[in-house]
Design an enzyme around this catalytic site. Structure first.
Site, PDB file in Angstrom:
ATOM      1  N   GLN A   1      -3.347   3.895   4.145  1.00  0.00           N
ATOM      2  CA  GLN A   1      -4.138   3.034   3.281  1.00  0.00           C
ATOM      3  C   GLN A   1      -4.304   1.659   3.917  1.00  0.00           C
ATOM      4  O   GLN A   1      -3.460   1.184   4.654  1.00  0.00           O
ATOM      5  CB  GLN A   1      -3.478   2.906   1.906  1.00  0.00           C
ATOM      6  CG  GLN A   1      -3.603   4.175   1.081  1.00  0.00           C
ATOM      7  CD  GLN A   1      -3.072   3.973  -0.337  1.00  0.00           C
ATOM      8  OE1 GLN A   1      -2.155   3.188  -0.552  1.00  0.00           O
ATOM      9  NE2 GLN A   1      -3.656   4.679  -1.280  1.00  0.00           N
TER      10      GLN A   1
ATOM     11  N   VAL B   1       0.868  -1.174   0.000  1.00  0.00           N
ATOM     12  CA  VAL B   1       0.000   0.000   0.000  1.00  0.00           C
ATOM     13  C   VAL B   1       0.906   1.224   0.000  1.00  0.00           C
ATOM     14  O   VAL B   1       2.024   1.184   0.508  1.00  0.00           O
ATOM     15  CB  VAL B   1      -0.981   0.029   1.198  1.00  0.00           C
ATOM     16  CG1 VAL B   1      -2.073  -1.019   1.036  1.00  0.00           C
ATOM     17  CG2 VAL B   1      -0.254  -0.165   2.511  1.00  0.00           C
ATOM     18  N   SER B   2       0.403   2.325  -0.565  1.00  0.00           N
ATOM     19  CA  SER B   2       1.261   3.491  -0.796  1.00  0.00           C
ATOM     20  C   SER B   2       1.630   4.255   0.459  1.00  0.00           C
ATOM     21  O   SER B   2       2.625   4.941   0.506  1.00  0.00           O
ATOM     22  CB  SER B   2       0.588   4.442  -1.788  1.00  0.00           C
ATOM     23  OG  SER B   2       0.429   3.787  -3.019  1.00  0.00           O
ATOM     24  N   SER B   3       0.793   4.178   1.497  1.00  0.00           N
ATOM     25  CA  SER B   3       1.086   4.941   2.718  1.00  0.00           C
ATOM     26  C   SER B   3       0.533   4.198   3.912  1.00  0.00           C
ATOM     27  O   SER B   3      -0.234   3.253   3.779  1.00  0.00           O
ATOM     28  CB  SER B   3       0.461   6.338   2.643  1.00  0.00           C
ATOM     29  OG  SER B   3      -0.943   6.238   2.718  1.00  0.00           O
TER      30      SER B   3
END
Length: 200
Positions: free
Chosen positions: A14, A9-11
């Protein structure tokens, strides 16, 4: 042969639950699921590196979609080559059945898989570039409408007008004026210039 899952996941905000559910449905053991919470711009990710070190010939790596592997077109292709050709691992992209290296081990199957991968990798990176462009255009449009970004400016202290007057009349120094208003000299000077612009 062992089965592994990779989640990204990007961050930290998320949620990886959707990807995790897909891995559990495949009965992949929790110890074989590796999760990174960071951008997909490159492959310098700790859990991905750990996963690659564990993969052996004929193991199967599952990912939910190609953009979970990464977002950089060249690096996705390079990692795919390393995993499938050098490490001789099979990769299954759950959202894209054509990207399943267990099928079509013949020349035609490999050729089709490589073409699909190149097209999808290009689409992923192109969409990333489009998102950046849309963000830049949105920010420019908002600025043109007068939208201000960042923290709102702090209000001037109550004594600012009087301190400014004394400083302008050379009764106190810039340092004394800044100290009286509880701010750095540069900040006082900048606010004094703005104050003068608004009162003229």
């Amino acid at each position: 042969m062992a089965e592994y899952g990779y989640i990204r996941v990007s961050s930290r905000d998320q949620n990886e639950e959707r990807q995790l559910i897909a891995m559990r449905e495949l009965k992949i053991p929790g110890t074989h699921i590796f999760t990174d919470k960071q951008s997909g711009k490159d492959f310098d990710r700790p859990q991905y590196r750990r996963l690659v070190r564990r993969l052996k010939k004929d193991d199967i790596l599952y990912i939910k979609s190609i953009d979970r592997l990464g977002r950089n077109y060249k690096e996705i292709l390079e990692q795919w080559r390393v995993l499938t050709k050098e490490r001789e691992v099979d990769i299954v992209v759950l959202d894209m059945p054509l990207l399943d290296t267990r099928r079509g081990k013949d020349l035609m199957g490999t050729f089709l898989s490589d073409i699909v991968l190149q097209v999808l990798s290009f689409v992923v990176e192109n969409e990333r570039a489009n998102i950046r462009q849309r963000q830049a255009e949105g920010i420019a449009a908002a600025k043109a409408r007068g939208v201000r970004f960042g923290r709102p400016p702090r209000p001037l202290p109550e004594n600012f007008r009087e301190v400014h007057r004394q400083w302008r009349n050379k009764k106190i120094t810039l340092r004394q004026a800044a100290e009286a208003c509880g701010m750095p000299e540069g900040t006082f000077y900048a606010k004094a210039a703005k104050f003068e612009d608004t009162t003229q």
